[in-house]
Enzyme design. Structure first.
Site, PDB file in Angstrom:
ATOM      1  N   LYS A   1     -38.283 -20.712 -22.130  1.00 35.09           N
ATOM      2  CA  LYS A   1     -38.054 -20.831 -20.692  1.00 35.09           C
ATOM      3  C   LYS A   1     -36.768 -20.082 -20.336  1.00 35.09           C
ATOM      4  CE  LYS A   1     -40.284 -25.286 -19.695  1.00 35.09           C
ATOM      5  NZ  LYS A   1     -40.056 -26.684 -19.256  1.00 35.09           N
TER       6      LYS A   1
ATOM      7  N   ARG B   1     -40.157  -4.198 -16.930  1.00 38.17           N
ATOM      8  CA  ARG B   1     -41.303  -5.127 -17.056  1.00 38.17           C
ATOM      9  C   ARG B   1     -41.300  -5.881 -18.388  1.00 38.17           C
ATOM     10  NH1 ARG B   1     -43.699  -0.738 -14.699  1.00 38.17           N
ATOM     11  NH2 ARG B   1     -44.051  -1.032 -12.464  1.00 38.17           N
TER      12      ARG B   1
ATOM     13  N   HIS C   1     -24.615 -32.270 -18.299  1.00 39.14           N
ATOM     14  CA  HIS C   1     -26.051 -32.511 -18.463  1.00 39.14           C
ATOM     15  C   HIS C   1     -26.348 -33.460 -19.629  1.00 39.14           C
ATOM     16  CE1 HIS C   1     -30.357 -31.853 -18.574  1.00 39.14           C
ATOM     17  NE2 HIS C   1     -30.242 -31.550 -19.859  1.00 39.14           N
TER      18      HIS C   1
ATOM     19  N   ARG D   1     -45.300 -31.426 -24.043  1.00 33.99           N
ATOM     20  CA  ARG D   1     -43.944 -30.887 -23.857  1.00 33.99           C
ATOM     21  C   ARG D   1     -43.116 -31.773 -22.937  1.00 33.99           C
ATOM     22  NH1 ARG D   1     -42.134 -24.477 -23.399  1.00 33.99           N
ATOM     23  NH2 ARG D   1     -39.905 -24.887 -23.258  1.00 33.99           N
TER      24      ARG D   1
ATOM     25  N   GLU E   1     -46.198 -26.657 -20.856  1.00 34.15           N
ATOM     26  CA  GLU E   1     -45.949 -28.019 -20.388  1.00 34.15           C
ATOM     27  C   GLU E   1     -47.085 -28.593 -19.563  1.00 34.15           C
ATOM     28  OE1 GLU E   1     -41.904 -28.855 -19.326  1.00 34.15           O
ATOM     29  OE2 GLU E   1     -42.436 -30.757 -18.347  1.00 34.15           O
TER      30      GLU E   1
ATOM     31  N   HIS F   1     -31.254 -36.661 -14.458  1.00 35.26           N
ATOM     32  CA  HIS F   1     -31.131 -35.689 -13.360  1.00 35.26           C
ATOM     33  C   HIS F   1     -30.659 -36.346 -12.075  1.00 35.26           C
ATOM     34  CE1 HIS F   1     -33.964 -32.480 -15.290  1.00 35.26           C
ATOM     35  NE2 HIS F   1     -32.697 -32.265 -15.597  1.00 35.26           N
TER      36      HIS F   1
ATOM     37  N   LYS G   1     -38.516 -29.258 -31.567  1.00 31.55           N
ATOM     38  CA  LYS G   1     -38.830 -28.608 -30.299  1.00 31.55           C
ATOM     39  C   LYS G   1     -39.868 -27.514 -30.505  1.00 31.55           C
ATOM     40  CE  LYS G   1     -37.408 -26.663 -25.976  1.00 31.55           C
ATOM     41  NZ  LYS G   1     -36.369 -26.324 -25.014  1.00 31.55           N
TER      42      LYS G   1
ATOM     43  N   HIS H   1     -34.454 -37.645 -18.906  1.00 26.41           N
ATOM     44  CA  HIS H   1     -34.098 -36.612 -17.932  1.00 26.41           C
ATOM     45  C   HIS H   1     -34.391 -37.006 -16.486  1.00 26.41           C
ATOM     46  CE1 HIS H   1     -33.357 -34.178 -21.439  1.00 26.41           C
ATOM     47  NE2 HIS H   1     -33.016 -33.136 -20.712  1.00 26.41           N
TER      48      HIS H   1
ATOM     49  N   ASN I   1     -38.593 -34.445 -21.939  1.00 25.70           N
ATOM     50  CA  ASN I   1     -37.850 -34.903 -20.757  1.00 25.70           C
ATOM     51  C   ASN I   1     -37.376 -36.346 -20.891  1.00 25.70           C
ATOM     52  OD1 ASN I   1     -38.226 -32.439 -19.499  1.00 25.70           O
ATOM     53  ND2 ASN I   1     -40.170 -33.077 -18.589  1.00 25.70           N
TER      54      ASN I   1
ATOM     55  N   GLU J   1     -28.875 -34.182 -26.894  1.00 25.66           N
ATOM     56  CA  GLU J   1     -30.212 -33.581 -27.042  1.00 25.66           C
ATOM     57  C   GLU J   1     -30.669 -33.654 -28.510  1.00 25.66           C
ATOM     58  OE1 GLU J   1     -31.880 -32.683 -24.351  1.00 25.66           O
ATOM     59  OE2 GLU J   1     -30.450 -31.970 -22.829  1.00 25.66           O
TER      60      GLU J   1
HETATM   61  P1  NAD Z   1     -23.000 -23.138 -20.815  1.00 25.62           P
HETATM   62  O1  NAD Z   1     -23.765 -21.946 -21.223  1.00 25.62           O
HETATM   63  O2  NAD Z   1     -22.384 -23.117 -19.470  1.00 25.62           O
HETATM   64  O3  NAD Z   1     -21.878 -23.432 -21.909  1.00 25.62           O
HETATM   65  C1  NAD Z   1     -20.999 -24.508 -21.710  1.00 25.62           C
HETATM   66  C2  NAD Z   1     -19.545 -24.027 -21.703  1.00 25.62           C
HETATM   67  O4  NAD Z   1     -19.152 -23.751 -23.028  1.00 25.62           O
HETATM   68  C3  NAD Z   1     -19.305 -22.747 -20.920  1.00 25.62           C
HETATM   69  O5  NAD Z   1     -18.060 -22.845 -20.294  1.00 25.62           O
HETATM   70  C4  NAD Z   1     -19.269 -21.676 -21.993  1.00 25.62           C
HETATM   71  O6  NAD Z   1     -18.494 -20.576 -21.615  1.00 25.62           O
HETATM   72  C5  NAD Z   1     -18.643 -22.423 -23.137  1.00 25.62           C
HETATM   73  N1  NAD Z   1     -19.010 -21.975 -24.475  1.00 25.62           N
HETATM   74  C6  NAD Z   1     -20.253 -21.734 -24.946  1.00 25.62           C
HETATM   75  N2  NAD Z   1     -20.203 -21.456 -26.250  1.00 25.62           N
HETATM   76  C7  NAD Z   1     -18.893 -21.515 -26.620  1.00 25.62           C
HETATM   77  C8  NAD Z   1     -18.224 -21.353 -27.853  1.00 25.62           C
HETATM   78  N3  NAD Z   1     -18.878 -21.117 -28.987  1.00 25.62           N
HETATM   79  N4  NAD Z   1     -16.883 -21.468 -27.842  1.00 25.62           N
HETATM   80  C9  NAD Z   1     -16.212 -21.768 -26.711  1.00 25.62           C
HETATM   81  N5  NAD Z   1     -16.790 -21.966 -25.517  1.00 25.62           N
HETATM   82  C10 NAD Z   1     -18.132 -21.842 -25.486  1.00 25.62           C
HETATM   83  O7  NAD Z   1     -23.882 -24.458 -20.861  1.00 25.62           O
HETATM   84  P2  NAD Z   1     -24.869 -25.066 -21.976  1.00 25.62           P
HETATM   85  O8  NAD Z   1     -24.573 -26.502 -21.990  1.00 25.62           O
HETATM   86  O9  NAD Z   1     -24.816 -24.296 -23.231  1.00 25.62           O
HETATM   87  O10 NAD Z   1     -26.286 -24.812 -21.308  1.00 25.62           O
HETATM   88  C11 NAD Z   1     -26.620 -25.384 -20.066  1.00 25.62           C
HETATM   89  C12 NAD Z   1     -27.668 -24.528 -19.407  1.00 25.62           C
HETATM   90  O11 NAD Z   1     -28.824 -24.472 -20.241  1.00 25.62           O
HETATM   91  C13 NAD Z   1     -28.127 -25.046 -18.057  1.00 25.62           C
HETATM   92  O12 NAD Z   1     -28.137 -23.991 -17.127  1.00 25.62           O
HETATM   93  C14 NAD Z   1     -29.550 -25.517 -18.326  1.00 25.62           C
HETATM   94  O13 NAD Z   1     -30.390 -25.380 -17.188  1.00 25.62           O
HETATM   95  C15 NAD Z   1     -29.972 -24.611 -19.432  1.00 25.62           C
HETATM   96  N6  NAD Z   1     -31.051 -25.142 -20.265  1.00 25.62           N
HETATM   97  C16 NAD Z   1     -32.135 -24.369 -20.476  1.00 25.62           C
HETATM   98  C17 NAD Z   1     -33.176 -24.808 -21.273  1.00 25.62           C
HETATM   99  C18 NAD Z   1     -34.342 -23.920 -21.534  1.00 25.62           C
HETATM  100  O14 NAD Z   1     -35.326 -24.359 -22.130  1.00 25.62           O
HETATM  101  N7  NAD Z   1     -34.287 -22.667 -21.145  1.00 25.62           N
HETATM  102  C19 NAD Z   1     -33.104 -26.072 -21.867  1.00 25.62           C
HETATM  103  C20 NAD Z   1     -31.984 -26.844 -21.641  1.00 25.62           C
HETATM  104  C21 NAD Z   1     -30.958 -26.375 -20.844  1.00 25.62           C
HETATM  105 ZN    ZN Z   2     -31.729 -31.545 -21.346  1.00 21.57          ZN
END
Ligand code: NAD
Ligand code: ZN
Length: 366
Positions: A144, A122, A266, A241, A237, A252, A227, A248, A245, A186
């Protein structure tokens, strides 16, 4: 000297520590925060190869017990099957209330490990060690967490704040260049939506941000502060917040139109989407075309897509794009909500956008 950004949410506050080489202090920081806690690291194969041994060494040098759960890299791991495995493996590692999970990875790992932490027993406390630029400036801030549904992205999840975020900027040295660039969109977003001075600083200093000197730490700190400020004022949000976007809604639609494939990451979609939000605002007479051109020029200079023609393989037709836009943002009384701008650093929420106007704009672009 690391930079500390404090995130204050209601009664709770936690720190984001930003600096080159901070991973080495992971064990000492965890020991200071939670003496005697055991830890489990959740990471993906790519990150494990580059950084798991250093993370484990930092923990064991401080006398912090740890185990590791390694998942397949990529968005595909944000699904029930992987979530189930991570939850079961955390329990199998005998992590109890008072112990800590550590999300070591990009946004995928942060979302997945954070959501598992919110559910196991939990709610377990967790530490974020973001390893992608996107994760350091965006997904690790704000609480999030979640996984994807067959009906869409991020539809299953929880708000669950970490107890500590450690952003070691040196970890980004191993990130593929294209991923770094996508995350940079971003960073630029924070300037474009609310901080013209920061955008001007980025125009002058982006090369140093990419090169990895102190400018990188500064850019990440300004982004986290921006942020954290927005999230502190509007955690769930209900208002402000939504400004995060910017870019976005168009973004998207393009991302989905490319099937969320590596044709368009992205951040790349967001870069294109932000420029389109500026162009659309200029078309509506809300800002000048010169402001839109300035936004485009900077994003293009770093190598991000800023024209529809930059998307490899092209984008879907206008009907498909309009359907995707309508799906993304709920249509209220026939009107769409968009984040528009009155200039660089002056974004606002407009929830009275006529779909016909968006369609006419897209027809000029696509
Ligand atoms: P990711 O976690 O898939 O990382 C991108 C790639 O880089 C992957 O292949 C990973 O293995 C590699 N990688 C990461 N760090 C590395 C490093 N230091 N050295 C070598 N390789 C590395 O993607 P991302 O772009 O980091 O994140 C995208 C995700 O984040 C999406 O799922 C999105 O929905 C989410 N997101 C969440 C929020 C939130 O508020 N929670 C906000 C924005 C995005
Ligand atoms: Zn984004």
């Amino acid at each position: 000297e690391p930079i500390t950004v404090e995130v204050a949410l209601g009664e709770r506050t936690y720190d984001i520590a930003i600096g080159r080489g901070l991973l080495a202090s992971l064990g000492a920081r965890i020991k200071a925060l939670r003496p005697g806690a055991r830890t489990v690291i959740v990471t993906d194969e790519n990150v494990a190869k580059q950084h798991l041994p250093a993370a484990q060494a930092a923990l064991s040098e401080a006398g912090v017990e740890s185990s590791a759960i390694v998942v397949t890299p990529g968005e595909g791991s944000k699904k029930f099957a992987t979530f189930e495995r991570v939850c079961e493996d955390i329990i199998a590692a005998r992590i109890e209330r008072g112990d800590l999970a550590i999300a070591l990875g990009g946004g995928v790992i942060g979302d997945l490990a954070g959501f598992a932490s919110s559910c196991v027993r939990r709610g377990l406390d967790f530490v974020q060690v973001p390893t992608s630029l996107l994760a350091q400036v965006d997904s690790s801030v704000g609480g999030k967490t979640g996984i994807n549904s067959r009906h869409g992205k991020n539809l299953i999840g929880a708000f669950h704040q970490p107890v500590l975020v450690i952003a070691d900027t040196a970890l980004l040295d191993t990130l593929p260049a294209r991923e770094f660039r996508a995350g940079y969109a971003e960073v630029a977003k924070y300037g474009l939506l609310g901080d013209e001075a920061f955008f001007a600083w980025l125009e002058a200093n982006w090369r140093e941000v990419f090169a990895g000197g102190p400018a990188r730490e500064h850019a990440i700190a300004v982004s986290c502060r921006a942020k954290a400020g927005v999230v502190a004022r509007d955690e769930r949000e209900t208002g402000e917040r939504a400004l995060l976007n910017l870019g976005h809604t168009f973004g998207h639609a393009f991302e989905a139109g490319c099937g969320f494939s590596d044709r368009l990451l992205h951040g790349e979609a967001v870069a294109l989407g932000m420029v389109m939000a500026f162009d659309f605002s200029a078309r509506k007479g809300l800002t000048s075309q010169a402001e839109a051109d300035r936004a485009r020029a900077h994003l293009a200079a770093v190598g991000l897509p800023t024209h529809v023609r930059d998307v490899a393989g092209g984008v879907p037709g206008i009907d498909a794009l309009m359907d995707l836009i309508a799906q993304d943002k709920k249509v209220k009384r026939g009107k769409l909500t968009f984040i528009l701008v009155r200039g660089i650093g002056q974004a606002f929420i407009e929830n009275n956008v006529d779909p016909a106007e968006v369609r006419a704009f897209l027809a000029e672009q696509v």
